[in-house]
Design an enzyme around this catalytic site. Structure first.
Site, PDB file in Angstrom:
ATOM      1  N   GLU A  64      -7.182  -6.809  -0.859  1.00  0.00           N
ATOM      2  CA  GLU A  64      -7.780  -6.879   0.481  1.00  0.00           C
ATOM      3  C   GLU A  64      -9.246  -6.490   0.368  1.00  0.00           C
ATOM      4  O   GLU A  64      -9.561  -5.321   0.133  1.00  0.00           O
ATOM      5  CB  GLU A  64      -7.081  -5.938   1.469  1.00  0.00           C
ATOM      6  CG  GLU A  64      -5.669  -6.318   1.845  1.00  0.00           C
ATOM      7  CD  GLU A  64      -5.080  -5.373   2.898  1.00  0.00           C
ATOM      8  OE1 GLU A  64      -5.856  -4.566   3.477  1.00  0.00           O
ATOM      9  OE2 GLU A  64      -3.864  -5.436   3.125  1.00  0.00           O
ATOM     10  N   GLU A 104       0.826  -1.217   0.000  1.00  0.00           N
ATOM     11  CA  GLU A 104       0.000   0.000   0.000  1.00  0.00           C
ATOM     12  C   GLU A 104       0.858   1.265   0.000  1.00  0.00           C
ATOM     13  O   GLU A 104       0.624   2.203   0.760  1.00  0.00           O
ATOM     14  CB  GLU A 104      -0.958  -0.008   1.190  1.00  0.00           C
ATOM     15  CG  GLU A 104      -2.020  -1.089   1.095  1.00  0.00           C
ATOM     16  CD  GLU A 104      -3.095  -0.974   2.161  1.00  0.00           C
ATOM     17  OE1 GLU A 104      -4.246  -1.302   1.864  1.00  0.00           O
ATOM     18  OE2 GLU A 104      -2.770  -0.558   3.298  1.00  0.00           O
TER      19      GLU A 104
END
Length: 595
Positions: A233, A157
């Site tokens: 995710e 991320e």
């Protein structure tokens, strides 16, 4: 081998969908890995995803590695393969995950000039040394070598943090140079903003989101129109901070919600990784923290409201996902492994105690320093740190103050407690509305004196911030003042909390806090259980030498999880209580309780 052809995934030249669930080997007792992976497989998933936590593999310094027992990520991968699962690996070096310091080892912070998560020579030097040990070992488990690893992530991320493409390519190149030949990917938030900063044009991209796949994939389709869609995710629950409500497995509307979510994934012919499928526990000191105008420490429980709860039991989410996934694949739902058994043991009285002052003398390390510094400077990663100094002069009524206080401080003058500071204490509505950030400093009044006073400031480290710009979350304090004058010349004691073998326990009398309390209990069963801390304020619990984690009466977590495999016939339980208790009695129960 997993390949991308004609905008779709293929495994060994056959169309393939990645149906993955996240679980972390470092949050699950290794004796339970088989059980949790069997339950993932029985729910219709074909893949398991795990992060690799750098701080458990190099816990103390840059020279020592630990891949044994609980930290044997390679055995976890072998186990997954034996259970018929593929594996997605996210090796970091940064992982976030609500894990202490985002998985980075805290000893990095002893270097004042270190720059994290970027192409900085000191930082990438440590990353390279670690990756050059870890990655060749992982490479042996790739599907191209007969193993189960089908893909590996580049950093984590990064678009929520920076734009350093040179750093991302360094990570990518290191993976390739160390033998990784499976698919590599970046994983970012669903927006163009995150994709712009965190992705590499030449590498496969996945996005993370929490509710609406069709909306979540919109920007990715523009960025990567010729590749399959993949959610790295899909947040099927959420984690807890202290002082907040528990994000449990809410059953109201869950069938409709997950029916819609999975339906949208199927319509888009998209792959996914449900985060978390099974959250587990932040045992020891490993719960991280967030920052949103105020420091927000994460609880010991990482239940996450996941399909499998913290101790591996089934929830409504599990059954719904199992039904829909198996139906989609046209397979008969596999037989379910048994539910975990729990046991009620009863109340335990803590009649013996050991002095924390004694612990400082026996187990603490004394450092003499002209300036107070953070604990990492002195080689300490977790626990408590004590700053002792003497101030001499002729002072009118004034104050003792400190800056950069991380995280919980108790302040003593001439041995008397004059105040406590809590970095996570809630802001008022007025402060929030004004956009005021929580203080990281304190000032407590003291009366006039002539001569000499002693000042002791005891600081407890909670979890290091694991997300966003405040990663440089060193523990302890930065400076001490009397009035507006800086104070110098300190005796600094670094104090580990989990060394209890040297302590002398005696019958409870006139207790001073912090204090260690000891009890015992018996059981012939290896069933899971939970210790209820409702009578206590704040501290840690150790069972048979294992640190179960933090408790705190601000909630939402009331009980701490005791895995049955850690129990013996005769068991020792030690509580380290920092502030005080109603009565020295805890209860070991068969129910996990949240406020």
């Amino acid at each position: 081998m997993l390949e991308i052809k004609n905008s779709a995934f293929f495994m060994d030249d056959k169309p393939f969908n990645i149906y993955s669930g996240a679980m972390h080997y470092f949050r699950i007792p290794c004796e339970y890995w088989v059980d949790r992976l069997k339950k993932l497989k029985a729910a219709g998933f074909n893949t398991v995803e795990t992060y690799v936590a750098w701080n458990v593999h190099q816990p103390k310094d840059e020279e020592v590695y630990d891949f044994e027992g609980q930290n044997d990520v390679f055995e976890f991968i072998r186990t997954a393969q034996r259970e018929g699962l593929y594996v997605l690996v996210r090796p970091g070096p940064y992982i976030c995950a609500e894990w202490e310091f985002g998985g980075l080892p805290p000893w990095l912070l002893k270097y004042d000039d270190i720059k994290l998560r970027c192409y900085s020579e000191r930082y990438i030097g440590f990353v390279k040394r670690y990756f050059d040990v870890l990655i060749p070992k992982l490479s042996d488990f790739q599907v191209t070598k007969g193993g189960p690893i089908i893909a590996m992530q580049i950093e984590n991320e990064y678009g929520s943090y920076g734009t350093d493409k040179k750093y991302l390519r360094f990570i990518r190149d290191n993976l390739r140079e160390n033998g990784i030949d499976v698919l590599l990917f970046t994983s970012d938030g669903e927006s163009k903003y995150c994709l712009s900063g965190g992705s590499l044009e030449e590498e496969f991209k996945v996005v993370n989101f929490g509710s609406y796949p069709k909306t979540g994939f919109a920007d990715l389709k523009e960025y990567q129109p010729d590749k399959p869609l993949m959610c790295g995710e899909m947040w099927c629950g959420w984690f807890d901070h202290f002082r907040e409500k528990h994000h449990g497995s809410v059953n109201v509307g869950v069938k409709k919600r997950f029916g819609r979510i999975l339906g949208e994934f199927f319509q888009e012919d998209a792959g996914f990784n449900f985060y978390m499928f099974h959250g587990g526990t932040n045992f020891g000191y490993m719960a991280g923290a967030n920052y949103a105008g105020i420091y927000q420490p994460t609880t010991t429980s990482y239940d996450y409201g996941a399909p499998l709860n913290e101790y591996g039991d089934y929830t409504d989410k599990y059954y719904i996902m199992r039904e829909l996934l198996c139906r989609k694949q046209g397979i008969e739902p596999p037989e379910l492994p048994p539910r975990p058994e729990t046991q009620y043991i009863g109340k335990i009285e803590f009649t013996e105690s050991a002095s924390f002052i004694e612990s400082i003398k026996l187990n603490g390390t004394k450092h003499t320093d002209h300036f107070p510094r953070y604990m990492e400077h002195y080689g300490q990663n977790y626990g408590m740190i004590l700053y002792h100094t003497e101030i001499e002069g002729d002072y009118p009524e004034t104050s003792i103050a400190a800056d950069g206080v991380h995280d919980i401080a108790a302040v003593y003058v001439d041995g008397k407690l004059i105040g406590r500071f809590d970095r996570s204490a809630p802001l008022s509505r007025k402060q929030k509305k004004a956009g005021i950030e929580a203080p990281e400093s304190f000032s407590f009044p003291i009366p006039a004196f002539k001569g000499k006073i002693t000042v002791d400031i005891l600081v407890e480290a909670m979890g290091r911030i694991n997300f966003d710009k405040r990663l440089y979350d060193r523990k302890g304090l930065e400076s001490v003042m009397i009035g507006n004058q800086y104070v110098y010349d300190f005796d600094v004691y670094t104090i580990p909390l989990d060394i209890t073998d040297n302590l002398t326990f005696e019958k409870n009398e006139n207790l001073d806090f912090p204090v260690y309390l000891k009890g015992t209990f018996k059981t012939n069963l290896k069933h899971d259980c939970f210790v209820n801390m409702k009578n206590f304020t704040k501290g840690y619990v150790f069972v048979n030498g294992r640190n179960l984690g933090r408790y705190w009466n601000v909630g939402p977590q009331r009980t701490l999880y005791i895995p049955g495999v850690w129990l013996k016939e005769e068991n020792e339980i030690i509580i380290f209580e920092t502030q005080g208790f109603k009565k020295a009695v805890a209860e070991i129960t068969d129910k996990h309780i949240f406020k």
